[in-house]
Motif scaffolding. Structure first.
Motif, mmCIF file in Angstrom:
data_model
loop_
_atom_site.group_PDB
_atom_site.id
_atom_site.type_symbol
_atom_site.label_atom_id
_atom_site.label_comp_id
_atom_site.label_asym_id
_atom_site.label_seq_id
_atom_site.Cartn_x
_atom_site.Cartn_y
_atom_site.Cartn_z
ATOM 1 N N THR A 1 1.069 -0.840 -0.224
ATOM 2 C CA THR A 1 0.092 -0.064 0.073
ATOM 3 C C THR A 1 0.719 1.250 0.360
ATOM 4 O OG1 THR A 1 0.163 -0.506 2.482
ATOM 5 C CG2 THR A 1 -2.002 -0.909 0.877
ATOM 6 N N ASP A 2 2.435 0.998 0.233
ATOM 7 C CA ASP A 2 2.607 2.348 0.519
ATOM 8 C C ASP A 2 3.993 2.212 -0.816
ATOM 9 O OD1 ASP A 2 4.418 0.190 1.347
ATOM 10 O OD2 ASP A 2 5.024 1.944 3.138
ATOM 11 N N LEU A 3 3.950 1.383 -1.456
ATOM 12 C CA LEU A 3 4.976 1.066 -2.900
ATOM 13 C C LEU A 3 5.095 2.965 -3.750
ATOM 14 C CD1 LEU A 3 6.226 -0.033 -4.968
ATOM 15 C CD2 LEU A 3 4.148 -1.012 -5.785
ATOM 16 N N GLN A 4 4.191 3.579 -3.942
ATOM 17 C CA GLN A 4 4.115 5.015 -4.201
ATOM 18 C C GLN A 4 5.730 5.872 -3.565
ATOM 19 O OE1 GLN A 4 3.189 6.212 -7.407
ATOM 20 N NE2 GLN A 4 4.803 7.741 -6.792
ATOM 21 N N GLN A 5 5.680 5.721 -1.474
ATOM 22 C CA GLN A 5 6.120 6.176 -1.329
ATOM 23 C C GLN A 5 7.472 5.835 -1.555
ATOM 24 O OE1 GLN A 5 3.081 5.741 -0.688
ATOM 25 N NE2 GLN A 5 2.003 6.705 1.414
ATOM 26 N N PHE A 6 7.340 4.653 -1.779
ATOM 27 C CA PHE A 6 8.623 3.687 -1.255
ATOM 28 C C PHE A 6 9.585 3.421 -2.541
ATOM 29 C CE2 PHE A 6 11.292 0.089 -2.791
ATOM 30 C CZ PHE A 6 12.272 -0.069 -1.918
ATOM 31 N N SER A 7 8.494 4.385 -4.114
ATOM 32 C CA SER A 7 9.543 4.261 -5.693
ATOM 33 C C SER A 7 10.349 6.090 -5.112
ATOM 34 C CB SER A 7 8.360 4.291 -5.744
ATOM 35 O OG SER A 7 7.547 5.310 -6.532
ATOM 36 N N ASN A 8 10.083 6.568 -4.183
ATOM 37 C CA ASN A 8 11.069 7.723 -4.421
ATOM 38 C C ASN A 8 12.470 7.379 -3.452
ATOM 39 O OD1 ASN A 8 8.284 9.337 -4.438
ATOM 40 N ND2 ASN A 8 8.343 9.195 -2.171
ATOM 41 N N ASN A 9 12.168 6.024 -3.768
ATOM 42 C CA ASN A 9 13.815 5.320 -3.215
ATOM 43 C C ASN A 9 14.873 5.536 -4.452
ATOM 44 O OD1 ASN A 9 14.559 5.029 -0.108
ATOM 45 N ND2 ASN A 9 12.446 3.638 -0.889
ATOM 46 N N TYR A 10 13.354 4.660 -5.508
ATOM 47 C CA TYR A 10 14.695 4.579 -6.617
ATOM 48 C C TYR A 10 15.878 5.856 -7.385
ATOM 49 C CZ TYR A 10 10.766 1.299 -7.347
ATOM 50 O OH TYR A 10 9.594 0.826 -6.940
ATOM 51 N N ALA A 11 15.542 7.248 -7.160
ATOM 52 C CA ALA A 11 16.317 8.174 -8.014
ATOM 53 C C ALA A 11 17.702 7.932 -6.993
ATOM 54 C CB ALA A 11 15.847 9.538 -7.604
ATOM 55 N N SER A 12 18.027 7.279 -5.971
ATOM 56 C CA SER A 12 19.199 6.852 -5.068
ATOM 57 C C SER A 12 19.641 6.040 -6.142
ATOM 58 C CB SER A 12 19.088 6.934 -3.917
ATOM 59 O OG SER A 12 18.621 5.791 -3.819
ATOM 60 N N LEU A 13 19.473 4.819 -6.791
ATOM 61 C CA LEU A 13 20.032 3.988 -7.146
ATOM 62 C C LEU A 13 21.174 4.446 -8.850
ATOM 63 C CD1 LEU A 13 17.411 1.140 -7.165
ATOM 64 C CD2 LEU A 13 19.523 1.509 -5.598
ATOM 65 N N THR A 14 22.294 3.702 -7.611
ATOM 66 C CA THR A 14 22.979 4.834 -9.517
ATOM 67 C C THR A 14 23.917 3.731 -9.928
ATOM 68 O OG1 THR A 14 24.885 5.728 -7.354
ATOM 69 C CG2 THR A 14 23.820 7.164 -8.211
ATOM 70 N N ILE A 15 23.355 2.193 -9.177
ATOM 71 C CA ILE A 15 23.879 1.432 -9.786
ATOM 72 C C ILE A 15 23.578 0.984 -11.120
ATOM 73 C CG2 ILE A 15 24.781 0.319 -8.023
ATOM 74 C CD1 ILE A 15 22.258 -1.870 -8.820
ATOM 75 N N PRO A 16 24.739 0.673 -11.797
ATOM 76 C CA PRO A 16 24.669 0.306 -13.998
ATOM 77 C C PRO A 16 23.214 -0.342 -13.668
ATOM 78 C CG PRO A 16 26.263 -0.185 -13.014
ATOM 79 C CD PRO A 16 26.085 0.481 -11.935
ATOM 80 N N THR A 17 21.734 0.017 -13.954
ATOM 81 C CA THR A 17 20.645 -0.807 -14.350
ATOM 82 C C THR A 17 20.389 -1.085 -15.929
ATOM 83 O OG1 THR A 17 20.250 0.451 -12.435
ATOM 84 C CG2 THR A 17 18.846 -0.847 -13.628
ATOM 85 N N LEU A 18 19.871 -1.816 -16.004
ATOM 86 C CA LEU A 18 20.072 -2.453 -17.341
ATOM 87 C C LEU A 18 17.761 -3.207 -17.446
ATOM 88 C CD1 LEU A 18 19.450 -2.618 -20.448
ATOM 89 C CD2 LEU A 18 20.423 -5.838 -19.799
ATOM 90 N N ILE A 19 16.857 -1.905 -18.321
ATOM 91 C CA ILE A 19 15.318 -1.555 -17.866
ATOM 92 C C ILE A 19 15.695 -2.797 -19.290
ATOM 93 C CG2 ILE A 19 13.010 -1.415 -18.117
ATOM 94 C CD1 ILE A 19 14.896 0.688 -16.088
ATOM 95 N N ILE A 20 14.272 -3.832 -19.213
ATOM 96 C CA ILE A 20 14.337 -5.108 -20.528
ATOM 97 C C ILE A 20 12.581 -5.343 -20.499
ATOM 98 C CG2 ILE A 20 14.590 -6.757 -22.362
ATOM 99 C CD1 ILE A 20 17.200 -7.181 -20.445
ATOM 100 N N TRP A 21 12.100 -4.822 -21.458
ATOM 101 C CA TRP A 21 10.626 -4.561 -21.329
ATOM 102 C C TRP A 21 10.073 -5.154 -22.513
ATOM 103 C CZ3 TRP A 21 10.264 -2.683 -16.472
ATOM 104 C CH2 TRP A 21 9.022 -2.691 -15.748
ATOM 105 N N SER A 22 8.547 -5.771 -22.454
ATOM 106 C CA SER A 22 8.362 -6.534 -23.664
ATOM 107 C C SER A 22 7.247 -5.066 -24.237
ATOM 108 C CB SER A 22 6.626 -7.713 -23.784
ATOM 109 O OG SER A 22 6.578 -7.527 -24.698
#
Length: 319
Positions: A237-258
């Protein structure tokens, strides 16, 4: 004739339920991120795992209703250069399935984070798919806060990440009364085949061996309880608030989507790409939600190129 009638009735019931949908109820009393922010370092249960190959570890985290089996096509190719580790999340595959109320992505990530620490996985690449992608995101937030030098990179494949409409089959399973009726009344093979038709872009590619394997997993003690509980806790239920953490993830990230994903829409991936400061995105056509199962040969070159380039951290790229 009797068996045919039973199967036909189950198929009709399954189709009618999907047509009308359910009234899913997300568990609102489960601990949120504020309670999980500083997790303990001892796991009460041991996740089932396997390891093959040598080199920097690549940890594979499967999605909802799946298991390590979902990675079967890409393990050997990646193991030529890396130590490939697969785990079964709590409640799935060969891992324990306790009858408790702790099956959220926060709880799963706590167990995965502790697995990484207990096994001293240095320079780990984490790859997460679907629900397992949500687990991978939370695990990465944990590691960034407490052990920032452990994780080398992150790969997110058709991952949950923000509030969204639940896929119809998850909504059904999360609906009180209806979820238990469906999962216990309809034969496992019919359930699995129906779900895989939503996961795959080309239904002709669904192997009978996969149907049999996942149906067998549902027969394990407490597997259906774990599936129902996970469905209710799929999106905190607090996923929207948790998503504020994403901006602090500076590790190289590959996003793969269909592009044709019917489970987690492409806009979720595009939003992730905008929020993660050091991310690259690949969009694939004519493949469904589980690329690693349906078209592994399409996926592997992107994974191998990204992992091979990830020996050292890079500065966040501009967008």
């Amino acid at each position: 004739m009797k068996n045919f009638s039973t199967k036909a009735l189950a198929l009709v019931l399954w189709s009618v339920i999907f047509s009308f949908g359910g009234c899913a109820v997300m568990d609102k009393n489960i601990p949120g991120w504020s309670q999980y922010r500083n997790p303990d370092k001892v796991n009460e249960l041991q996740l089932a795992s396997s390891s093959i190959g040598e080199g920097n570890p690549v940890l594979l985290i499967h999605g909802f209703g799946a298991s390590s089996y979902s990675w079967r096509h890409i393990i050997a190719p990646l193991a030529q250069k890396y130590r490939v580790i697969t785990i079964d999340l709590k409640g799935f595959g060969e891992s324990p399935k306790p009858r408790d109320d702790l099956y959220s992505v926060y709880e799963q990530a706590r167990l995965v984070r502790n697995f990484i620490l207990e096994n001293d996985l240095q320079n780990v690449h984490i790859i997460g798919h679907s629900y397992g992608g949500g687990v991978a995101l939370v695990t990465s937030v944990y590691l960034a806060a407490s052990h920032p030098n452990l994780q080398n990179s992150l790969v997110l494949m058709d991952s949950i990440a923000y509030p969204q409409d639940l896929p119809d089959f998850v909504e059904v399973l999360a609906t009180p009364g209806l979820g238990p009726l469906i999962i216990y009344a309809i034969p496992n093979t019919i359930q699995v085949k129906s779900l895989l038709k939503k996961v795959y872009f080309n239904d002709a590619l669904i192997p009978q061996s996969a149907i049999d394997h996942y149906a067998g997993n549902l027969d394990k003690p407490n597997a259906k309880y774990a599936t129902l509980t996970t469905a209710r806790q799929m999106l905190p239920t607090d996923l929207q608030q948790f998503s504020n953490n994403y901006a602090s993830l500076t590790i190289p990230t590959l996003i793969i989507w269909s592009k044709d994903d019917e489970i987690v829409p492409l806009e979720i991936g595009e939003r992730l790409h905008a929020d993660l400061p050091n991310s690259k995105m690949v969009v694939l056509n004519d493949v469904g939600h589980a690329i690693q199962e349906e078209q592994p040969s399409l996926l592997l070159p992107y994974l191998q190129q990204f992992l091979d380039a990830g020996t050292h951290r890079t500065a966040p790229n501009s967008k």
